[in-house]
Write a protein that holds these residues in place. Structure first.
Motif, mmCIF file in Angstrom:
data_model
loop_
_atom_site.group_PDB
_atom_site.id
_atom_site.type_symbol
_atom_site.label_atom_id
_atom_site.label_comp_id
_atom_site.label_asym_id
_atom_site.label_seq_id
_atom_site.Cartn_x
_atom_site.Cartn_y
_atom_site.Cartn_z
ATOM 1 N N SER A 117 -11.451 -33.583 -40.933
ATOM 2 C CA SER A 117 -12.288 -34.066 -42.038
ATOM 3 C C SER A 117 -11.587 -35.182 -42.806
ATOM 4 N N GLN A 118 -10.288 -35.032 -43.008
ATOM 5 C CA GLN A 118 -9.528 -36.069 -43.711
ATOM 6 C C GLN A 118 -9.394 -37.326 -42.864
ATOM 7 N N VAL A 119 -9.310 -37.156 -41.564
ATOM 8 C CA VAL A 119 -9.304 -38.313 -40.667
ATOM 9 C C VAL A 119 -10.595 -39.095 -40.838
ATOM 10 N N ARG A 120 -11.706 -38.376 -40.900
ATOM 11 C CA ARG A 120 -13.023 -39.011 -41.020
ATOM 12 C C ARG A 120 -13.108 -39.865 -42.280
ATOM 13 N N THR A 121 -12.588 -39.381 -43.381
ATOM 14 C CA THR A 121 -12.666 -40.127 -44.634
ATOM 15 C C THR A 121 -11.577 -41.191 -44.756
ATOM 16 N N SER A 122 -10.567 -41.130 -43.906
ATOM 17 C CA SER A 122 -9.457 -42.085 -43.981
ATOM 18 C C SER A 122 -9.651 -43.307 -43.099
ATOM 19 N N LEU A 123 -10.426 -43.168 -42.037
ATOM 20 C CA LEU A 123 -10.560 -44.251 -41.074
ATOM 21 C C LEU A 123 -11.337 -45.434 -41.645
ATOM 22 N N GLU B 17 -18.565 -40.071 -36.800
ATOM 23 C CA GLU B 17 -18.270 -38.706 -36.368
ATOM 24 C C GLU B 17 -17.530 -38.704 -35.036
ATOM 25 N N LYS B 18 -18.031 -39.482 -34.086
ATOM 26 C CA LYS B 18 -17.393 -39.549 -32.774
ATOM 27 C C LYS B 18 -15.995 -40.172 -32.879
ATOM 28 N N LEU B 19 -15.883 -41.168 -33.732
ATOM 29 C CA LEU B 19 -14.586 -41.816 -33.905
ATOM 30 C C LEU B 19 -13.563 -40.844 -34.470
ATOM 31 N N ALA B 20 -13.919 -40.120 -35.511
ATOM 32 C CA ALA B 20 -12.993 -39.160 -36.120
ATOM 33 C C ALA B 20 -12.600 -38.074 -35.133
ATOM 34 N N ALA B 21 -13.574 -37.595 -34.355
ATOM 35 C CA ALA B 21 -13.286 -36.545 -33.378
ATOM 36 C C ALA B 21 -12.312 -37.046 -32.319
ATOM 37 N N GLY B 22 -12.540 -38.279 -31.845
ATOM 38 C CA GLY B 22 -11.656 -38.834 -30.831
ATOM 39 C C GLY B 22 -10.250 -39.062 -31.349
ATOM 40 N N VAL B 23 -10.134 -39.617 -32.556
ATOM 41 C CA VAL B 23 -8.822 -39.878 -33.137
ATOM 42 C C VAL B 23 -8.065 -38.576 -33.373
ATOM 43 N N TYR B 24 -8.757 -37.583 -33.906
ATOM 44 C CA TYR B 24 -8.085 -36.316 -34.192
ATOM 45 C C TYR B 24 -7.642 -35.624 -32.903
ATOM 46 N N ALA C 199 -5.269 -48.277 -38.888
ATOM 47 C CA ALA C 199 -6.675 -47.854 -38.927
ATOM 48 C C ALA C 199 -7.010 -46.982 -40.120
ATOM 49 N N THR C 200 -5.991 -46.481 -40.820
ATOM 50 C CA THR C 200 -6.222 -45.623 -41.987
ATOM 51 C C THR C 200 -5.599 -46.209 -43.255
ATOM 52 N N ALA C 201 -5.227 -47.491 -43.219
ATOM 53 C CA ALA C 201 -4.599 -48.140 -44.368
ATOM 54 C C ALA C 201 -3.402 -47.328 -44.866
#
Length: 648
Positions: free
Chosen positions: A40-46, A261-268, A311-313
């Motif tokens: 979830s934090q990845v999703r908001t950070s990307l 959503e797909k991006l966060a899932a892949g990164v995580y 990608a997450t500043a």
């Protein structure tokens, strides 16, 4: 069983056994990346829609001129070599040749020519920006889009249903090469999509769909690629494939996937996988694969972490973790001087490392040692800066961006007296008299393993005298159950004893015991008895290395259950030993001299010439190296051997 079936069986039992998961070490479940951020934090950070990319748009010619100023002439000239390039067809028989003869090069040579051409063309066009290279870039993109697979023939048997080296239809395979091509094509898509659309929209449309199918969807759908380590057994091996492949997958996701959503899932998912690599590595940071593999082990971890940070500043970063810094500084401390490095396992004795990568890694972890070492490499090159043509566009772009800082960095080699990697069991000792001694313990199932527990290398004024040969050109046999039929892998060709007629064995259970380092004495000691099979009847073989001034003292104390055959002591040397005086083996190389003293009442001595023909070995050592063999005159169940190596 037919001949071909036997070959396929060897491909499976060997490659799977040696490349994949082995019981090796007890990992520490640090899970640094997963602890740094939840999904979830990845999703908001990307940062979405590729707005994180730190490089200018293709059309911003002024910015590209500034970025590429120091290398534009070189890169444009490299690209011009491929303006009339005839793209190579990788034939079915090229893949099959891996099964027939064991040759990897038959398939990899044309494949590599194509990928190098595309990379050179892309970088040249980014530098020049006039469209002169675009048609050939389109040709390269189209060629790769039409290939059945981007994986190498040597890497296909394991994950494919057919277990053969020819691509089948059981699903796409992500290996080192497929990941590299995916990343290269993703950057190509990012920079040139609009230009491709002006030529024909089908180009970028097909490229995007191909990349998503082969990389993004495949990575999310499969968890059986051994390097992903999702089904990792306790203590199993996780080597450079993990950060290398995950870096490429991460780049593809960040450059291609616009669904949050797909991006966060892949990164995580990549974070979970890379955590397995960090967990596998010891906190001391040593690279058990040796310095030749550092750039694609710790170095690729750095690339991965830097990409994630971009990608997450910098909201998701672990550069502050001590293990990450330790993994970086290993490369500086493994450098001997004048281009020579400590080369355990499959690593080469020559190298130094990628100066730009080392500099940027050092910046990220705040290591003055790494940055100054990079400055040393830059100065040693005559302050020549260039970009190596290869499949890694990210490193090329990052090297350009990091050059101004590198060019003004104060050069210096690390000044340590010793580097003690207590968990990996590497020990480096050096002194003001110009001696550099490297010795190791560990186990005989390390990544790119050689059976070499207790071996050492000795350099005098940066010149190798007692050496590790390294490894020859990779073939099918290198990563198969035939690996230890290759002489370079055997303990008989390392600086360790043959006990009761037996050499060391392969396997994680064959390992050192009672490993210690005494800083006051500058002494490294270990019991290597556990590296030998039970048939050797060895209860204890305690070896000690001590560095004192211009002399190295080596002591072996042993106890055997029985003395069936006389022991032998092996020493690999670059210089030919002069045995004209009993009890002495004199070595002379490049104006420097050393003498190994032994007890002539205990041993007879002879020299064997090891002729070299493999270019990977001749490029380091020339036409031959030598094996000094000390043969015990009378077998005993216990005893002590004392050797002294003195530099003149």
């Amino acid at each position: 069983m037919t001949g071909m079936n036997k070959i396929v069986n060897k491909l499976l039992t060997g490659a799977l056994a040696l490349l994949m998961c082995h019981y090796a070490v007890c990992t520490e479940n640090r899970n640094l990346l997963q602890n740094a951020a939840t999904e979830s934090q990845v999703r908001t950070s990307l940062i979405l829609n590729q707005e994180w990319v730190p490089y200018p748009d293709y059309t911003d010619r002024e910015a590209w001129s500034r970025l590429t100023d120091v290398v534009s002439e070189q890169l444009i000239a490299e690209g011009e070599k491929y303006l009339d390039f005839e793209w190579r067809v990788v034939k079915a028989t090229d893949y099959i040749e891996f099964e027939r003869s064991g040759s990897r090069a038959t398939m990899e040579t044309p494949f590599g020519a194509n990928s190098n051409a595309l990379s050179a063309l892309v970088l040249a066009e980014l530098c020049e920006g006039k469209g002169r290279f675009l048609d050939q870039i389109v040709n390269g993109v189209w060629l790769f889009s039409e290939m059945s697979s981007w994986a190498l023939s040597a890497h296909l048997p394991g994950p494919q249903r057919s277990h053969r080296s020819l691509p089948d239809d059981s699903g796409h395979v992500i290996d080192l090469a497929a990941g590299d091509i995916g990343s290269l094509l993703s950057w190509t898509y990012h920079f040139f999509k609009a230009s491709f659309d002006e030529v024909n929209p089908s180009i970028s449309h097909r490229l995007l769909n191909t990349l998503k199918e082969r990389i993004l969807e495949t990575y999310m759908a499969r968890d059986d690629f051994w390097w992903q380590a999702f089904n990792l057994k306790a203590g199993a091996m996780v080597n450079n494939w993990n950060p290398w492949c995950n870096f490429n997958v991460l780049a593809c996701f960040l450059l291609l996937e616009d669904d949050p959503e797909k991006l966060a899932a892949g990164v995580y998912r990549t974070m979970r996988s890379v955590d397995a690599f960090i967990n596998y590595n010891h906190s001391d940071g040593a690279c058990e694969e040796g310095p030749s593999y550092w750039s694609h082990a710790a170095g690729k971890l750095y690339d991965y972490l830097q990409l994630l940070s971009y990608a997450t500043a910098e909201r998701i970063t672990i550069f502050h973790e001590p293990i990450v810094r330790n993994m970086g500084e290993y490369i500086a401390r493994s450098y001997v001087g004048d281009g020579w490095v400590v080369n355990f396992a499959d690593a080469s004795a020559k190298g130094g490392g990628n100066m730009s990568l080392i500099y940027r890694y050092g910046q990220a972890v705040n290591s003055t040692e790494m940055q100054q070492f990079a400055g040393y490499l830059y100065n040693r090159s005559g302050k020549r800066f260039s970009i190596a043509v290869g499949r890694d566009v990210f490193r090329a772009l990052e090297a350009m961006a990091g050059y101004p800082g590198l060019s003004i960095t104060e050069p210096a080699l690390p000044t340590f007296k010793f580097a003690w990697y207590a968990e990996t069991e590497f020990c480096y000792l050096k002194n003001e008299d110009g001696l550099f001694l490297a010795a190791k313990g560990g186990h005989n199932n390390e990544s790119h393993n050689h059976n070499d527990i207790g071996t050492f290398s000795l350099y005098i004024k940066h010149i190798p005298f007692f050496v590790d040969a390294g490894v020859g050109t990779y073939t099918r046999q290198t990563f198969s159950n035939e690996r230890y039929s290759i002489w370079t892998m055997q303990s008989a060709y390392h600086n360790v004893p043959r006990i009761n007629g037996f050499d060391q064995r392969f396997g994680a259970s064959y390992r050192s015991r009672e490993v210690r380092f005494d800083e006051r004495k500058m002494e490294f000691s270990l019991d290597i008895a556990g590296a030998y099979p039970s048939e050797a009847k060895v209860k204890q073989w305690k070896r000690r290395y001590r560095l004192d001034g211009k002399t190295v003292y080596i002591t072996d104390e042993y106890r055997l259950a029985e003395a069936a055959r006389p022991n032998q002591l092996h020493f690999l040397t670059w210089a030919k030993p002069d045995l004209s005086i009993q009890g002495e083996a004199r070595l002379t190389k490049e104006g420097k001299q050393a003498t190994l003293f032994y007890n002539p009442n205990q041993f007879s001595a002879e020299t064997e010439v090891i002729e070299l023909s493999d270019p990977r070995l001749t490029g380091v050592w020339g036409e031959c190296i030598y094996r000094l063999v000390l043969k015990e005159k009378k077998a005993r169940t216990k005893g002590t051997y004392r050797f002294r190596i003195s530099a003149l």
